[in-house]
Design an enzyme around this catalytic site. Structure first.
Site, PDB file in Angstrom:
ATOM      1  N   THR A  93       0.875  -1.181   0.000  1.00 43.99           N
ATOM      2  CA  THR A  93       0.000   0.000   0.000  1.00 43.99           C
ATOM      3  C   THR A  93       0.905   1.221   0.000  1.00 43.99           C
ATOM      4  OG1 THR A  93      -1.658  -1.162   1.311  1.00 43.99           O
ATOM      5  CG2 THR A  93      -1.810   1.236   1.253  1.00 43.99           C
ATOM      6  N   LYS A 168      -7.617   1.701  -3.046  1.00 42.85           N
ATOM      7  CA  LYS A 168      -7.270   1.233  -1.693  1.00 42.85           C
ATOM      8  C   LYS A 168      -7.354   2.381  -0.676  1.00 42.85           C
ATOM      9  CE  LYS A 168      -5.058  -1.109   1.585  1.00 42.85           C
ATOM     10  NZ  LYS A 168      -5.605  -2.239   2.296  1.00 42.85           N
ATOM     11  N   LYS A 243      -1.270   5.010   8.771  1.00 42.63           N
ATOM     12  CA  LYS A 243      -0.551   5.084   7.492  1.00 42.63           C
ATOM     13  C   LYS A 243      -1.526   5.338   6.335  1.00 42.63           C
ATOM     14  CE  LYS A 243       1.769   2.267   4.084  1.00 42.63           C
ATOM     15  NZ  LYS A 243       2.161   0.954   3.615  1.00 42.63           N
TER      16      LYS A 243
HETATM   17  P1  NAD Z   1       6.008  -6.095   7.058  1.00 44.50           P
HETATM   18  O1  NAD Z   1       6.729  -4.940   7.672  1.00 44.50           O
HETATM   19  O2  NAD Z   1       5.638  -7.274   7.889  1.00 44.50           O
HETATM   20  O3  NAD Z   1       6.836  -6.644   5.781  1.00 44.50           O
HETATM   21  C1  NAD Z   1       7.596  -5.833   4.926  1.00 44.50           C
HETATM   22  C2  NAD Z   1       8.839  -6.642   4.557  1.00 44.50           C
HETATM   23  O4  NAD Z   1       9.600  -5.918   3.578  1.00 44.50           O
HETATM   24  C3  NAD Z   1       9.776  -6.883   5.749  1.00 44.50           C
HETATM   25  O5  NAD Z   1       9.987  -8.267   5.898  1.00 44.50           O
HETATM   26  C4  NAD Z   1      11.058  -6.138   5.350  1.00 44.50           C
HETATM   27  O6  NAD Z   1      12.239  -6.760   5.819  1.00 44.50           O
HETATM   28  C5  NAD Z   1      10.962  -6.186   3.842  1.00 44.50           C
HETATM   29  N1  NAD Z   1      11.796  -5.176   3.174  1.00 44.50           N
HETATM   30  C6  NAD Z   1      11.862  -3.838   3.413  1.00 44.50           C
HETATM   31  N2  NAD Z   1      12.746  -3.259   2.572  1.00 44.50           N
HETATM   32  C7  NAD Z   1      13.229  -4.261   1.779  1.00 44.50           C
HETATM   33  C8  NAD Z   1      14.181  -4.298   0.726  1.00 44.50           C
HETATM   34  N3  NAD Z   1      14.806  -3.200   0.311  1.00 44.50           N
HETATM   35  N4  NAD Z   1      14.443  -5.492   0.142  1.00 44.50           N
HETATM   36  C9  NAD Z   1      13.810  -6.624   0.557  1.00 44.50           C
HETATM   37  N5  NAD Z   1      12.911  -6.650   1.565  1.00 44.50           N
HETATM   38  C10 NAD Z   1      12.630  -5.469   2.171  1.00 44.50           C
HETATM   39  O7  NAD Z   1       4.685  -5.447   6.395  1.00 44.50           O
HETATM   40  P2  NAD Z   1       3.355  -6.221   5.943  1.00 44.50           P
HETATM   41  O8  NAD Z   1       2.373  -6.236   7.077  1.00 44.50           O
HETATM   42  O9  NAD Z   1       3.734  -7.484   5.254  1.00 44.50           O
HETATM   43  O10 NAD Z   1       2.770  -5.177   4.877  1.00 44.50           O
HETATM   44  C11 NAD Z   1       3.333  -5.028   3.588  1.00 44.50           C
HETATM   45  C12 NAD Z   1       2.496  -4.014   2.824  1.00 44.50           C
HETATM   46  O11 NAD Z   1       1.134  -4.471   2.763  1.00 44.50           O
HETATM   47  C13 NAD Z   1       2.445  -2.631   3.461  1.00 44.50           C
HETATM   48  O12 NAD Z   1       2.482  -1.658   2.447  1.00 44.50           O
HETATM   49  C14 NAD Z   1       1.112  -2.611   4.201  1.00 44.50           C
HETATM   50  O13 NAD Z   1       0.577  -1.306   4.331  1.00 44.50           O
HETATM   51  C15 NAD Z   1       0.259  -3.465   3.276  1.00 44.50           C
HETATM   52  N6  NAD Z   1      -0.871  -4.151   3.918  1.00 44.50           N
HETATM   53  C16 NAD Z   1      -0.718  -4.765   5.122  1.00 44.50           C
HETATM   54  C17 NAD Z   1      -1.809  -5.395   5.703  1.00 44.50           C
HETATM   55  C18 NAD Z   1      -1.678  -6.100   7.035  1.00 44.50           C
HETATM   56  O14 NAD Z   1      -2.709  -6.442   7.625  1.00 44.50           O
HETATM   57  N7  NAD Z   1      -0.476  -6.350   7.543  1.00 44.50           N
HETATM   58  C19 NAD Z   1      -3.061  -5.403   5.058  1.00 44.50           C
HETATM   59  C20 NAD Z   1      -3.177  -4.789   3.813  1.00 44.50           C
HETATM   60  C21 NAD Z   1      -2.067  -4.162   3.254  1.00 44.50           C
END
Ligand code: NAD
Length: 295
Positions: A93, A168, A243
């Site tokens: 997102t 979204k 966010k």
């Molecule tokens: P998270 O923080 O658990 O995962 C993000 C991952 O990206 C981490 O493991 C981090 O190490 C990795 N990362 C960051 N920079 C990187 C790089 N340069 N190279 C490789 N890996 C890298 O977050 P999440 O909960 O999985 O959410 C991911 C996205 O989905 C976000 O944008 C969030 O807003 C969206 N989202 C989350 C949810 C939820 O319920 N968690 C629901 C809908 C949308």
């Protein structure tokens, strides 16, 4: 079956990548965090040494990262290393402007691109029941759809570059506002001596009906599966709601749209977050609303 590079194996990306493995794809995965890489390996993916290493020879690349700056950083790194004509999908997102910049980068490098943020949370990621909101050209969407279908149950083409992120952000602004509205109604009902169940029975079948009430009710009891019954464990953490409401406010400012309730909802969730409640499910906002009484 395709070779799919998956970058960003966090709470969402980890289980999404695992579902692509289950569907029979060859998944080459990368994350900065060792524990996430090990989990992906245990789930059946091969692990690359770097993001650009993961995408070499891939038919499809998926990124699932925290925010726009991470996506642009990774795309700048990987898109030039991709096979011409291959497809890159971002399911994070992020702000619409960064999404459009990412699409432009892909086009410049002869790569198809789709922005495909999700709704459905970690439960949807594990169960492959996510909703994907997609932006991009018709041909790119057609190529992305069969891959997304292995991770979700509803795939919607919303329009051109950035349209998925726009959908979204607008959807989650409705969600933030409606959860506060439902919480205020329960807080008022409590002061009026009206039971939670009575308000639920009426509003859930009347004009007050909405998802925040009928699926995600912020008081325990009426909807046994809602986080209110589990001490407001997420679910969808309040910090993520901050966010998304901030992305909506940034977009409103950039386009000159009037979103007074969206702005107020952002401020209310920001105060909840600032009070150390960012890890609490966003329906826990009812505790904050009750605390505002008399202020
Ligand atoms: P998270 O923080 O658990 O995962 C993000 C991952 O990206 C981490 O493991 C981090 O190490 C990795 N990362 C960051 N920079 C990187 C790089 N340069 N190279 C490789 N890996 C890298 O977050 P999440 O909960 O999985 O959410 C991911 C996205 O989905 C976000 O944008 C969030 O807003 C969206 N989202 C989350 C949810 C939820 O319920 N968690 C629901 C809908 C949308």
């Amino acid at each position: 079956m395709a070779t799919i590079a998956f970058i960003g194996l966090g709470n969402m990306g980890g289980p999404m990548a695992a579902n692509l493995v289950k569907a029979g794809h060859k998944v080459v995965a990368f994350d900065l965090v060792e524990a996430s890489r090990s989990q992906a390996k245990a789930d059946g993916a091969s692990i690359a040494d770097s993001a650009s290493g993961a995408v070499k020879g891939a038919d499809v690349v998926v990124t699932m990262l925290p925010a726009g700056k991470h996506v642009l950083g990774v795309w700048n790194d990987v898109v030039p290393a991709m096979t011409k004509g291959a497809l890159i999908i971002d399911s994070s997102t992020i702000d619409v402007e960064s999404a459009r910049a990412a699409h432009a980068l892909a086009a410049k490098n002869g790569v198809l691109s789709v922005d495909a943020p999700v709704s459905g949370g970690t439960g949807g990621a594990k169960g492959a029941t996510l909703t994907f909101m997609c932006g991009g050209e018709e041909g790119a969407f057609a190529a992305a759809k069969p891959v997304l279908e292995k991770m979700g149950k509803k795939i919607v083409h919303c329009g051109g570059a950035g349209a998925g992120q726009a959908a979204k952000i607008c959807n989650n602004m409705i969600l933030g506002i409606s959860m506060i509205a439902v919480s205020e109604a329960f807080a008022l009902a409590e002061k009026l001596g009206l039971s939670h169940q009575a308000l639920f029975d009426v509003a859930s079948t009347s004009s007050g009906q909405c998802w925040s009430l009928t699926t995600y009710c912020p008081v325990p009891g009426p909807v046994p599966t809602s986080p209110a019954n589990n001490d407001y464990k997420p679910g969808f953490a309040s910090a993520l709601m901050v966010k998304d409401l901030t992305l909506a406010q940034d977009a409103a400012k950039a386009t000159g749209a009037a979103t007074p309730l969206g702005k107020h909802a952002q401020e209310i969730y920001q105060s909840f977050d600032a009070a150390g409640q960012g890890g609490v499910d966003f329906s826990g906002i009812i505790k904050h609303v009750r605390g505002l009484a008399g202020k």
